[in-house]
Design an enzyme around this catalytic site. Structure first.
Site, mmCIF file in Angstrom:
data_model
loop_
_atom_site.group_PDB
_atom_site.id
_atom_site.type_symbol
_atom_site.label_atom_id
_atom_site.label_comp_id
_atom_site.label_asym_id
_atom_site.label_seq_id
_atom_site.Cartn_x
_atom_site.Cartn_y
_atom_site.Cartn_z
ATOM 1 N N ASP A 28 111.478 77.785 -6.117
ATOM 2 C CA ASP A 28 110.666 78.891 -6.238
ATOM 3 C C ASP A 28 111.116 80.112 -6.907
ATOM 4 O OD1 ASP A 28 108.250 80.062 -5.842
ATOM 5 O OD2 ASP A 28 108.507 80.139 -3.694
ATOM 6 N N HIS A 43 109.644 84.426 -8.105
ATOM 7 C CA HIS A 43 108.572 85.081 -8.292
ATOM 8 C C HIS A 43 109.250 86.385 -9.404
ATOM 9 C CE1 HIS A 43 107.802 83.581 -4.464
ATOM 10 N NE2 HIS A 43 106.567 83.791 -4.741
ATOM 11 N N GLN A 81 111.066 74.123 -2.476
ATOM 12 C CA GLN A 81 110.327 74.490 -3.662
ATOM 13 C C GLN A 81 111.739 75.187 -4.704
ATOM 14 O OE1 GLN A 81 107.229 77.247 -2.201
ATOM 15 N NE2 GLN A 81 106.081 75.799 -3.253
ATOM 16 N N HIS A 129 104.047 83.933 -9.202
ATOM 17 C CA HIS A 129 104.912 82.992 -8.557
ATOM 18 C C HIS A 129 105.024 81.702 -9.330
ATOM 19 C CE1 HIS A 129 102.762 84.178 -4.634
ATOM 20 N NE2 HIS A 129 102.115 85.042 -5.489
ATOM 21 N N CYS A 172 106.824 83.447 -0.574
ATOM 22 C CA CYS A 172 106.364 84.879 -1.494
ATOM 23 C C CYS A 172 106.662 86.361 -0.738
ATOM 24 C CB CYS A 172 105.178 84.547 -2.214
ATOM 25 S SG CYS A 172 103.906 83.659 -1.432
ATOM 26 N N LYS A 193 96.068 80.051 -11.923
ATOM 27 C CA LYS A 193 97.349 79.436 -12.209
ATOM 28 C C LYS A 193 97.260 78.340 -13.235
ATOM 29 C CE LYS A 193 96.554 75.491 -9.043
ATOM 30 N NZ LYS A 193 97.208 74.643 -7.910
ATOM 31 N N ARG A 244 104.625 72.762 5.526
ATOM 32 C CA ARG A 244 102.980 72.730 5.275
ATOM 33 C C ARG A 244 102.422 71.640 6.348
ATOM 34 N NH1 ARG A 244 102.358 74.084 -0.753
ATOM 35 N NH2 ARG A 244 103.510 76.150 -0.997
#
Length: 597
Positions: free
Chosen positions: A343, A345, A341, A472, A294, A426, A323
Site C-alpha cells: 500500500d 498513499h 497490501q 491510494h 489509509c 479508481k 476484511r
RNA sequence: GCCGACGUAGCUCAAUGGCAGAGCAACCGCCUUGUAAGUGGUAGGUUACGGGUUCGACUCCCGUCGUCGGCUCCA
C-alpha cells in the site's frame, strides 16, 4: 482509447452453436421432468453455455450423463430452428406455465431488461425459436438446424446453484454448465486447457511445493507462509522495496488496530462496516482491526504542520489488513480474510495530481513487468450511485484526471460503471496470465474525501491553509493474491531469481557428499540459494524429486566432477548442460538471475 | 451468506451396517548408485467435531466446523 467490447464472438458460428446447444439441453431437461421443469435463461458464455432450471429435485452427475445422451439423440434428429414473432399476449399464453418466462416477457414488453436481464432501451419485438418439440423465448441467433451442432464436440460440465436474475433475495435455481465446439478436437483442447489450469492451481502447487497452507485450527482465509513460500515472498518484497525507494517513496509502519472513532471519522464505519471484523473492547474503548491502512498514514501526515514545499509525500507500507469475506467466497490465496497490501498513499497539491497519477500508473506497469506479466487491461471505475461520499459534481474532475492519465499512458481501458470506492474513482489494472486468465492486481484510487473528513491541510505559498489531494495505490495489490498469480503464471517454475531453492546438489554416492558441501558453500557465498540432497537414494530418485520441486538447476557430482572441480548441470527443462566448472556455472546462474527470466 | 457435492494416516485414495486398508511420504536398515521412483522392515487413525438410530456406525439420521464447484458479494 476505449477498448471496444468485441462484437465478434456474438456474431460467430460458435456463438450460435452454443446458444442452440443450450436449447437442446433445455429440451432434454424438460423431458426428464415433464410438466415440472421451469426454465429460466440459457445464454452462450465464454467457452460454452448454461441454462438455469427450477426443478423438483437436485440434479446429480448421473443426470448430466443422461441429459447429455438425450442431447445427442435430439441433435441427430436434424431439427430446424424456426423463429416466430409473437405479441406479448400470445407469448404470455404460450408460456402460461413458465413463471420465469412470464417475467421475462414483462421485461421485454415494458422495456428495461432483455431475456438475459441485461438492460435495454425501450420495448422490443418478442420472438420465440422452436426446434423439435421445444420452443423458447429467445431473440436468437441460432444455427439453421441441429445438424450444425457437432454431437462429439458437446459436453456438459457441472451443476451449480444460481440466483434467479442474480438476486440473492430470489429463488436459487440449478444451473447446468456445458461447452460446445466446432470439432471434437477443439473440445479436447478445451478440456486439456481446463486440466492444465487444474495442474497450475496455486492451491495444489502451494501444497506440493510446500509454499503455504491454511489451517482449520487458525481459521479460514488466513494464510500461513511456509519457509519456501516465505522466501519467494521475501524476494518479491525486497525487490519492490528497493524500487519504491528509488521511486521516491518513504516507508512507514502502522498498527493492526485503531479506535472506533478513527474509523468513524474516516467514513469506514458508515460505508464499509459490513466488510470489517467485529470490534474489540479494550478498557472501555472499541477498537477495530484495520481493513485499510489509509487512516494511519493520514495520521502520520497530520503529526505536524505540512508546507506546500513538503509535497508530494509518498508513504509506503506493506500493511496487513483484515476484511470480513463471506465464507462462500474464500478461495486459496485469491480471496482471503487477512492479507498484506503493498500500500502507499501520495499526498499532493492539486497541481501535482496529474503527475502523481501518471507516476503511480507507470510504476505499477514497471513492477508487474519485472515479474513476467505482460498483458495489461485497465479499468476506470466510476462513481457508484448507491455508495459514494461527496457530491456527484465533486466526482467529475477526479474521474477526468484518471481518464486523462490513462490516455497519456496509451493503455486500452474500459469503464467499470459504478464500481468505484466510496471515497473516489479508481483505475484498476488487470492482467492476463499464460493461460489467458484475468487477474486484478493493481489499483490506483483518487481520494478527495478523506483529506476533508480527516481535516488534512498544508500551508500554501500564500500562507493560508489548503486541502491536499490523496492517492491510494497498491501495485501488486495483496501479497497473497499476487503470490497466487505468480505461482499459476509460472506453473510453480519460478524464474531463477524468485526460486526459493535455485540449485540442488546431487551427490551420486556418499563419498561425493563432502565435495558437494564444499561446492555448496562456494555457491552460497556467491549468494545462491542451495540445498544438498544427502539422502542415501539413487541419483535418479534425487533428480526426480528435484524436478517435482521445480528446482531450476540440478548439479550432479560424482567421481568425474570431484576430480575436475566441476558440476554436471541439468536444467528443469530436462536439458543436460554437461560438466561446467563451478565458476562457469556461477556465471551462467548470474546471467539467468540478472535477466529475471 | 445461498444451492449442490464432499470430509478416512502428512499426501492420493480403498473399505456401503460386522476386525479401518493400500501406494507414496516419514522413520530404521541394506545397497553406493551417472540424468525422472533401488530394496527390506517399522511406525502412523477419537474415520473433521458433537449428538442420535442400531446388538453393532467410516457407512444411516440431525447439528456444527471446514473444503470444493457455482451464485451473490468483493474498498
Amino acid at each position: 482509447m476505449v477498448a471496444e467490447k468485441s462484437g465478434k464472438y456474438e456474431e460467430s458460428e460458435l456463438y450460435r452453436i452454443r446458444h442452440s446447444a443450450a436449447h437442446v439441453m433445455a429440451q432434454a431437461v424438460m423431458e426428464m421432468f415433464p410438466g415440472e421443469a421451469k426454465i429460466a435463461i440459457g445464454p452462450p458464455i465464454e467457452d460454452g453455455f448454461y441454462y438455469d432450471f427450477d426443478l423438483p429435485r437436485p440434479l446429480t452427475p448421473e443426470d448430466l450423463e443422461v441429459i447429455e445422451g438425450r442431447m445427442r439423440e435430439i441433435i441427430a434428429g436434424d431439427h430446424q430452428y424456426q423463429r416466430e414473432v409473437l405479441s406479448a399476449d400470445e407469448a404470455r399464453e404460450f408460456f402460461a406455465d413458465q413463471p420465469y418466462k412470464i417475467e421475462l416477457i414483462e421485461g421485454l414488453e415494458e422495456g428495461g431488461t432483455d431475456e438475459y436481464g441485461e438492460s435495454i432501451e425501450g420495448p422490443v419485438e418478442i420472438s420465440v425459436f422452436t426446434h423439435d418439440t421445444f420452443t423458447d423465448l429467445c431473440r436468437g441467433p441460432h444455427v439453421e438446424d441441429t445438424s450444425n451442432i457437432n454431437p462429439d464436440a458437446v459436453r456438459l460440465l457441472n451443476v451449480a446453484g444460481a440466483y434467479w436474475r442474480g438476486d440473492e433475495q430470489r429463488p436459487m435455481l440449478q444451473r447446468i454448465y456445458g461447452t460446445a465446439w466446432n470439432t471434437a478436437d477443439e473440445l479436447e483442447q478445451y478440456l486439456w486447457r481446463l486440466e492444465e489450469a487444474r495442474r497450475r492451481d496455486h492451491r495444489r502447487l502451494g501444497r506440493e511445493l510446500d509454499l503455504y497452507s491454511v489451517s482449520e485450527g487458525v481459521g479460514p482465509g488466513l494464510i500461513l507462509w511456509h519457509p519456501k513460500g516465505g522466501m519467494v515472498r521475501k524476494i518479491v518484497e525486497d525487490y519492490c522495496r528497493a524500487e519504491h525507494l528509488e521511486a521516491g517513496y518513504e516507508f512507514v509502519y502502522s498498527p493492526h488496530i485503531g479506535k472506533a472513532n478513527l474509523w468513524e471519522k474516516s467514513g469506514h464505519l458508515d460505508w464499509y462496516q459490513e466488510g470489517m471484523f467485529a470490534p474489540l473492547e479494550i478498557e472501555g474503548q472499541q477498537y477495530y482491526l484495520k481493513p485499510m491502512n489509509c487512516p494511519f498514514h493520514v495520521e502520520i501526515y497530520k503529526s505536524r504542520t505540512r508546507s506546500y514545499r513538503d509535497l508530494p509525500l509518498r508513504y509506503a507500507e506493506w500493511g496487513t489488513v483484515y476484511r470480513y469475506e463471506r465464507s462462500g467466497v474464500l478461495h486459496g490465496l485469491l480471496r482471503v480474510r487477512g492479507f498484506t497490501q503493498d500500500d502507499a498513499h501520495h499526498f499532493c497539491r492539486p497541481d501535482q495530481m496529474p503527475e502523481e497519477i501518471d507516476m503511480a500508473l507507470q510504476f505499477s506497469l514497471d513492477i508487474l513487468r519485472a515479474f513476467g506479466f505482460e498483458n495489461f487491461y485497465a479499468y476506470l471505475s466510476t462513481r457508484n450511485p448507491e455508495k459514494f461520499a461527496g457530491t456527484p459534481e465533486e466526482w467529475e474532475a477526479p474521474t477526468e484526471a484518471l481518464r486523462a492519465s490513462l490516455e497519456r499512458a496509451k493503455l486500452p481501458y474500459q469503464i467499470d460503471e459504478g464500481q468505484a470506492v466510496f471515497y473516489g474513482p479508481k483505475i484498476d489494472l488487470k492482467l492476463k496470465d499464460s493461460l489467458n486468465r484475468e487477474w486484478q492486481l493493481s489499483t490506483i484510487q483518487f481520494d478527495f474525501i478523506l483529506p476533508e473528513r480527516l481535516d488534512m491541510t498544508y500551508v500554501g505559498e500564500d500562507g493560508k491553509e489548503h486541502r491536499p489531494y490523496m492517492i491510494h495505490r497498491a501495485l501488486v495489490g495483496s501479497m497473497e493474491r499476487f503470490m497466487g498469480a505468480l505461482i499459476e503464471h509460472h506453473a510453480g517454475s519460478f524464474p531463477v531469481w524468485l526460486s526459493p531453492v535455485q540449485a540442488i546438489l546431487i551427490p551420486i554416492a556418499d563419498r561425493h557428499i563432502e565435495y558437494a558441501n564444499k561446492v555448496s558453500d562456494q555457491l552460497k557465498k556467491a549468494g545462491l540459494r542451495i540445498e544438498v540432497d544427502e539422502r542415501s537414494e539413487r541419483m535418479n530418485a534425487k533428480i526426480r524429486d528435484a524436478q517435482l520441486q521445480k528446482v531450476p538447476y540440478m548439479l550432479i557430482v560424482g567421481d568425474r566432477e570431484v576430480e575436475n572441480g566441476a558440476v554436471a548441470v541439468r536444467l528443469r527443462s530436462g536439458e543436460d548442460l554437461g560438466a561446467l566448472s563451478v565458476s562457469d556455472f556461477l556465471n551462467r546462474a548470474a546471467e539467468d538471475i540478472q535477466s529475471q527470466k
